[in-house]
Design a protein around this motif. Structure first.
Motif, PDB file in Angstrom:
ATOM      1  N   TYR A  75       0.832  -0.963   0.177  1.00  0.00           N
ATOM      2  CA  TYR A  75      -0.046   0.017  -0.245  1.00  0.00           C
ATOM      3  C   TYR A  75       0.888   1.194  -0.018  1.00  0.00           C
ATOM      4  O   TYR A  75       1.955   1.109   0.605  1.00  0.00           O
ATOM      5  CB  TYR A  75      -0.777  -0.053   1.245  1.00  0.00           C
ATOM      6  N   LEU A  76       0.496   2.188  -0.472  1.00  0.00           N
ATOM      7  CA  LEU A  76       1.227   3.607  -0.562  1.00  0.00           C
ATOM      8  C   LEU A  76       0.156   4.532  -0.016  1.00  0.00           C
ATOM      9  O   LEU A  76      -0.934   4.575  -0.407  1.00  0.00           O
ATOM     10  CB  LEU A  76       1.295   4.098  -1.940  1.00  0.00           C
ATOM     11  N   ASP A  77       0.584   5.398   1.034  1.00  0.00           N
ATOM     12  CA  ASP A  77      -0.140   6.244   1.755  1.00  0.00           C
ATOM     13  C   ASP A  77      -0.582   7.439   0.824  1.00  0.00           C
ATOM     14  O   ASP A  77      -0.034   7.512  -0.300  1.00  0.00           O
ATOM     15  CB  ASP A  77       0.544   6.869   3.084  1.00  0.00           C
ATOM     16  N   PRO A  78      -1.609   8.410   1.026  1.00  0.00           N
ATOM     17  CA  PRO A  78      -2.020   9.028   0.331  1.00  0.00           C
ATOM     18  C   PRO A  78      -0.868  10.258   0.001  1.00  0.00           C
ATOM     19  O   PRO A  78      -0.919  10.894  -1.118  1.00  0.00           O
ATOM     20  CB  PRO A  78      -3.272  10.078   0.990  1.00  0.00           C
ATOM     21  N   SER A  79       0.072  10.586   0.681  1.00  0.00           N
ATOM     22  CA  SER A  79       1.080  11.650   0.708  1.00  0.00           C
ATOM     23  C   SER A  79       2.219  10.719  -0.068  1.00  0.00           C
ATOM     24  O   SER A  79       3.044  11.608  -0.650  1.00  0.00           O
ATOM     25  CB  SER A  79       1.607  11.944   1.715  1.00  0.00           C
ATOM     26  N   GLN A  80       2.031   9.587  -0.676  1.00  0.00           N
ATOM     27  CA  GLN A  80       3.233   8.919  -1.251  1.00  0.00           C
ATOM     28  C   GLN A  80       4.574   8.995  -0.692  1.00  0.00           C
ATOM     29  O   GLN A  80       5.433   8.873  -1.584  1.00  0.00           O
ATOM     30  CB  GLN A  80       3.115   9.380  -2.927  1.00  0.00           C
ATOM     31  N   LEU A  97       5.183  -3.879   7.471  1.00  0.00           N
ATOM     32  CA  LEU A  97       6.267  -3.083   7.514  1.00  0.00           C
ATOM     33  C   LEU A  97       6.007  -1.766   6.917  1.00  0.00           C
ATOM     34  O   LEU A  97       5.391  -1.716   5.790  1.00  0.00           O
ATOM     35  CB  LEU A  97       7.558  -3.683   6.649  1.00  0.00           C
ATOM     36  N   TYR A  98       6.340  -0.600   7.604  1.00  0.00           N
ATOM     37  CA  TYR A  98       6.170   0.706   7.118  1.00  0.00           C
ATOM     38  C   TYR A  98       7.599   1.276   6.626  1.00  0.00           C
ATOM     39  O   TYR A  98       8.512   1.379   7.314  1.00  0.00           O
ATOM     40  CB  TYR A  98       5.631   1.597   8.038  1.00  0.00           C
ATOM     41  N   LEU A  99       7.677   1.368   5.353  1.00  0.00           N
ATOM     42  CA  LEU A  99       8.959   2.053   4.843  1.00  0.00           C
ATOM     43  C   LEU A  99       8.931   3.129   4.254  1.00  0.00           C
ATOM     44  O   LEU A  99       7.898   3.440   3.155  1.00  0.00           O
ATOM     45  CB  LEU A  99       9.565   0.757   3.873  1.00  0.00           C
ATOM     46  N   PRO A 100       9.950   4.305   4.255  1.00  0.00           N
ATOM     47  CA  PRO A 100       9.827   5.279   3.555  1.00  0.00           C
ATOM     48  C   PRO A 100      10.077   5.088   1.846  1.00  0.00           C
ATOM     49  O   PRO A 100      11.210   4.222   1.897  1.00  0.00           O
ATOM     50  CB  PRO A 100      11.254   6.127   4.053  1.00  0.00           C
ATOM     51  N   VAL A 101       9.515   5.541   1.328  1.00  0.00           N
ATOM     52  CA  VAL A 101       9.724   5.593  -0.236  1.00  0.00           C
ATOM     53  C   VAL A 101      10.997   5.618  -0.728  1.00  0.00           C
ATOM     54  O   VAL A 101      11.658   5.065  -1.474  1.00  0.00           O
ATOM     55  CB  VAL A 101       8.314   6.080  -1.192  1.00  0.00           C
ATOM     56  N   SER A 102      11.560   6.803  -0.114  1.00  0.00           N
ATOM     57  CA  SER A 102      12.970   7.140  -0.479  1.00  0.00           C
ATOM     58  C   SER A 102      13.923   6.013   0.088  1.00  0.00           C
ATOM     59  O   SER A 102      14.908   6.036  -0.646  1.00  0.00           O
ATOM     60  CB  SER A 102      13.257   8.351   0.282  1.00  0.00           C
ATOM     61  N   ASP A 103      13.621   4.836   0.810  1.00  0.00           N
ATOM     62  CA  ASP A 103      14.503   3.910   1.360  1.00  0.00           C
ATOM     63  C   ASP A 103      14.179   2.667   0.539  1.00  0.00           C
ATOM     64  O   ASP A 103      15.028   1.832   0.638  1.00  0.00           O
ATOM     65  CB  ASP A 103      14.185   3.474   2.763  1.00  0.00           C
ATOM     66  N   VAL A 104      13.353   2.767  -0.262  1.00  0.00           N
ATOM     67  CA  VAL A 104      13.054   1.361  -1.104  1.00  0.00           C
ATOM     68  C   VAL A 104      13.829   1.531  -2.456  1.00  0.00           C
ATOM     69  O   VAL A 104      13.839   2.706  -3.169  1.00  0.00           O
ATOM     70  CB  VAL A 104      11.464   1.296  -1.536  1.00  0.00           C
ATOM     71  N   MET A 105      14.518   0.522  -2.878  1.00  0.00           N
ATOM     72  CA  MET A 105      15.413   0.451  -4.107  1.00  0.00           C
ATOM     73  C   MET A 105      14.327   0.108  -5.377  1.00  0.00           C
ATOM     74  O   MET A 105      13.232  -0.799  -5.332  1.00  0.00           O
ATOM     75  CB  MET A 105      16.365  -0.624  -4.078  1.00  0.00           C
ATOM     76  N   THR A 106      14.563   0.904  -6.435  1.00  0.00           N
ATOM     77  CA  THR A 106      13.773   0.700  -7.694  1.00  0.00           C
ATOM     78  C   THR A 106      14.233  -0.730  -8.226  1.00  0.00           C
ATOM     79  O   THR A 106      15.370  -1.250  -7.874  1.00  0.00           O
ATOM     80  CB  THR A 106      13.948   1.752  -8.361  1.00  0.00           C
ATOM     81  N   MET A 107      13.471  -1.093  -9.272  1.00  0.00           N
ATOM     82  CA  MET A 107      14.025  -2.200  -9.922  1.00  0.00           C
ATOM     83  C   MET A 107      15.294  -2.288 -10.370  1.00  0.00           C
ATOM     84  O   MET A 107      16.315  -2.946 -10.706  1.00  0.00           O
ATOM     85  CB  MET A 107      12.802  -2.756 -10.916  1.00  0.00           C
ATOM     86  N   GLY A 108      15.461  -0.830 -11.241  1.00  0.00           N
ATOM     87  CA  GLY A 108      16.924  -0.611 -11.605  1.00  0.00           C
ATOM     88  C   GLY A 108      17.961  -0.712 -10.574  1.00  0.00           C
ATOM     89  O   GLY A 108      18.900  -1.117 -10.940  1.00  0.00           O
ATOM     90  N   ASP A 109      17.771  -0.421  -9.435  1.00  0.00           N
ATOM     91  CA  ASP A 109      18.787  -0.439  -8.213  1.00  0.00           C
ATOM     92  C   ASP A 109      19.122  -1.906  -8.101  1.00  0.00           C
ATOM     93  O   ASP A 109      20.019  -2.218  -7.713  1.00  0.00           O
ATOM     94  CB  ASP A 109      18.302   0.459  -7.334  1.00  0.00           C
ATOM     95  N   THR A 110      18.106  -2.660  -8.066  1.00  0.00           N
ATOM     96  CA  THR A 110      18.155  -4.054  -7.775  1.00  0.00           C
ATOM     97  C   THR A 110      18.735  -4.953  -8.751  1.00  0.00           C
ATOM     98  O   THR A 110      19.145  -6.012  -8.345  1.00  0.00           O
ATOM     99  CB  THR A 110      16.949  -4.638  -6.963  1.00  0.00           C
ATOM    100  N   GLY A 111      18.695  -4.727 -10.063  1.00  0.00           N
ATOM    101  CA  GLY A 111      19.183  -5.229 -11.014  1.00  0.00           C
ATOM    102  C   GLY A 111      18.088  -6.255 -11.688  1.00  0.00           C
ATOM    103  O   GLY A 111      18.272  -6.933 -12.558  1.00  0.00           O
ATOM    104  N   ASP A 112      16.815  -5.995 -11.284  1.00  0.00           N
ATOM    105  CA  ASP A 112      15.581  -6.890 -11.792  1.00  0.00           C
ATOM    106  C   ASP A 112      14.860  -6.066 -12.670  1.00  0.00           C
ATOM    107  O   ASP A 112      15.042  -4.963 -12.810  1.00  0.00           O
ATOM    108  CB  ASP A 112      14.606  -7.011 -10.549  1.00  0.00           C
TER     109      ASP A 112
END
Length: 153
Positions: A75-80, A97-112
């Motif tokens: 889920y993504l909160d309304p403030s994204q 788990l509640y994660l800041p979006v800025s802390d999540v790696m994109t698919m490009g970052d993970t190599g997927d």
């Protein structure tokens, strides 16, 4: 909601069945050993029962190691700015788990890539890796999903 895995209920049921199987195997062991020491059952039955109990324990550990890392919903909160990630616990329950979006790696970052069956969900701040599938799961909100993980092209 930006992502859901419809099969998470099946994984939850299998996880709980593995717990039940292991519990039954462990509960059966003491009477089998008692009967063996009384001379009622042969050693082959004792070794067979012990092997099944040990195998059930190993399979419980292996299965729960996998199931605890499968993402069921995101889920993504309304403030994204915050991503809520739901996955299974060892007991087959739900953990968020509640994660800041800025802390999540994109698919490009993970190599997927999007075409892969299983994609990693990794964070910059920690070594823990969770997994989700764009093939078996469903992206509910494509725009919000792309905000977190990059483009789906």
């Amino acid at each position: 909601m930006i992502y859901t895995l419809p099969h998470i209920r099946l994984l939850r049921a299998v996880s709980r069945l593995k717990l039940l199987q292991t519990a039954v195997a462990v509960v059966i062991l003491p009477p089998v050993y008692l009967f063996y020491f009384q001379g009622v059952v042969p050693f082959a039955l004792v070794s067979y029962t012990t092997g099944i109990a040990l195998f059930a324990g190993v399979m419980l550990y292996t299965a729960s190691h996998f199931f605890r890392r499968v993402v069921g919903m995101m889920y993504l909160d309304p403030s994204q700015t915050t991503l809520k990630v739901s996955h299974l616990t060892f007991w087959g329950g739900r953990r968020d788990l509640y994660l800041p979006v800025s802390d999540v790696m994109t698919m490009g970052d993970t190599g997927d890539s999007v075409n892969e069956t299983i994609v990693k969900l990794k964070r910059f701040s920690g070594p823990e890796t969770l997994y989700f599938s764009t093939r078996f799961g469903r992206v509910v909100d494509k725009q919000a999903f792309e905000k977190v993980f990059g483009t789906l092209k």
